[in-house]
Every structure is written in C-alpha cells, then in structure tokens.
Design a protein around this motif. Structure first.
Motif, short mmCIF file in Angstrom:
data_model
loop_
_atom_site.label_atom_id
_atom_site.label_comp_id
_atom_site.label_asym_id
_atom_site.label_seq_id
_atom_site.Cartn_x
_atom_site.Cartn_y
_atom_site.Cartn_z
N MET A 166 -6.38 -37.82 24.41
CA MET A 166 -5.53 -37.27 22.81
C MET A 166 -6.40 -36.26 21.85
N LEU A 167 -7.47 -37.04 21.67
CA LEU A 167 -7.97 -36.64 20.40
C LEU A 167 -9.20 -35.10 20.86
N THR A 168 -9.71 -35.62 22.44
CA THR A 168 -10.45 -33.63 22.52
C THR A 168 -9.03 -32.99 23.09
N ARG A 169 -7.81 -32.67 23.40
CA ARG A 169 -7.31 -32.07 24.16
C ARG A 169 -7.27 -30.86 23.09
N ARG A 170 -6.97 -30.34 22.81
CA ARG A 170 -5.97 -29.02 22.55
C ARG A 170 -4.36 -28.25 22.72
N ASN A 171 -4.27 -28.72 24.20
CA ASN A 171 -3.45 -27.98 24.85
C ASN A 171 -2.12 -29.06 24.24
N LEU A 172 -1.08 -28.52 24.35
CA LEU A 172 0.41 -29.74 24.00
C LEU A 172 0.40 -30.42 25.52
N LEU A 173 0.45 -29.70 26.57
CA LEU A 173 0.54 -30.58 27.89
C LEU A 173 -0.79 -31.27 28.41
N GLY A 174 -1.44 -31.39 27.80
CA GLY A 174 -2.89 -32.55 27.84
C GLY A 174 -2.74 -33.56 26.46
N ILE A 175 -2.43 -33.17 25.97
CA ILE A 175 -1.89 -34.96 24.10
C ILE A 175 -0.40 -35.25 25.64
N LEU A 176 0.50 -34.42 26.00
CA LEU A 176 0.94 -35.77 26.79
C LEU A 176 1.72 -36.21 27.40
N LEU A 177 0.34 -35.62 28.12
CA LEU A 177 -0.59 -36.79 29.37
C LEU A 177 -0.94 -38.21 28.97
N SER A 229 9.51 -43.65 27.81
CA SER A 229 8.89 -43.33 28.09
C SER A 229 9.36 -41.96 28.62
N ALA A 230 10.30 -41.77 29.28
CA ALA A 230 11.38 -40.81 30.14
C ALA A 230 12.03 -40.05 29.18
N CYS A 231 12.34 -40.79 28.47
CA CYS A 231 13.55 -40.35 26.78
C CYS A 231 12.12 -39.47 26.08
N GLU A 232 11.08 -39.84 26.26
CA GLU A 232 9.96 -38.83 25.04
C GLU A 232 9.52 -38.28 26.03
N ILE A 233 9.85 -37.84 27.08
CA ILE A 233 8.48 -36.99 27.88
C ILE A 233 9.79 -36.28 28.18
N ALA A 234 11.04 -36.18 27.91
CA ALA A 234 11.63 -34.74 27.95
C ALA A 234 12.10 -34.32 26.82
N VAL A 235 12.26 -35.28 25.60
CA VAL A 235 12.02 -34.84 24.39
C VAL A 235 10.59 -33.61 24.39
N ALA A 236 9.64 -34.02 24.84
CA ALA A 236 8.57 -33.26 24.40
C ALA A 236 8.70 -31.97 25.41
N LEU A 237 8.30 -32.28 26.37
CA LEU A 237 8.91 -31.34 27.32
C LEU A 237 10.10 -30.28 26.73
N ALA A 238 11.07 -30.41 26.49
CA ALA A 238 11.81 -29.09 25.80
C ALA A 238 11.47 -28.30 24.50
N ILE A 239 10.76 -29.44 23.95
CA ILE A 239 9.75 -28.94 22.48
C ILE A 239 8.86 -27.70 23.05
N ILE A 240 8.26 -28.51 23.61
CA ILE A 240 6.93 -27.17 24.25
C ILE A 240 7.22 -26.52 24.72
N ILE A 241 8.22 -25.95 25.52
CA ILE A 241 9.29 -24.76 26.13
C ILE A 241 9.63 -24.02 25.21
N SER A 242 10.13 -24.99 24.22
CA SER A 242 10.79 -24.08 23.08
C SER A 242 9.49 -23.17 22.03
N MET A 243 8.75 -24.23 22.22
CA MET A 243 7.49 -23.37 21.34
C MET A 243 6.58 -22.47 22.22
#
Length: 101
Positions: free
Chosen positions: A21-32, A70-84
C-alpha cells in the motif's frame, strides 16, 4: 501447525500488504494490497477460532463476514477505478489531483 505459526503467517501477510500500500502508485496494486491485509486478518481469525475458542464454528463466522465485506469492497472499488480510468486515462495515484470535474 501451531497458533504461533498461523499468527506469524498472518503478520507476514499484513506486513506485505502494508508495504504494498505504501509503495504502489497504481490503484489496482493498492487494492490488491488491501486484499492481502484482509487475508492476513482472516488467517488470524480462523487460527484463534481453531486453537482457542470453545466453539470453533462460532469463530469461523468472522472470516466469512470479512470475505463478504471484501467482495463488496472490491466491486465498489473496481467500479470507481474503471470510472476514473475512463475519465482520466490513468491510474497513477500521485498524478490525480482531484476526484471531481
């Protein structure tokens, strides 16, 4: 397998997740990385439920609850990431100054 081994594995997963979380710059990496932290917490819950609880089934409810959240969080976060990504055409956290507009 002992409780100490499970707690050590949980600690290692949480440390890897926090480092990610502290070293990634990509939103998908932070999510993982957040998912790795949650998996470490699940191992901790399951280990204490297995080794210390009077009723091990009752302790297994917590990991199931964490997986559902976690499944709900992934669904919402991926929707936000795709929108961004559709709007800004990048996922670099440091280059995003604002979320609106």
């Amino acid at each position: 397998m002992t409780l100490t081994n499970c707690v050590a594995l949980s600690l290692i997963l949480c440390a890897i997740g926090i480092f990610g979380m502290l070293t990634r710059r990509n939103l998908l990496g932070i999510l993982l990385s957040v998912e790795i932290i949650l998996n470490g917490a699940n191992i901790n819950f399951a280990a204490f439920a297995h080794f210390r609880a009077a009723d091990p089934v009752a302790g297994a409810v917590f990991p199931i609850f964490v997986m559902a959240v976690s499944a709900c969080e992934i669904a919402v976060a991926l929707a936000i990431i795709i929108s961004m990504y559709r709007r800004k055409k990048r996922l670099d956290v440091y280059r995003m100054e604002e979320l609106h507009g």
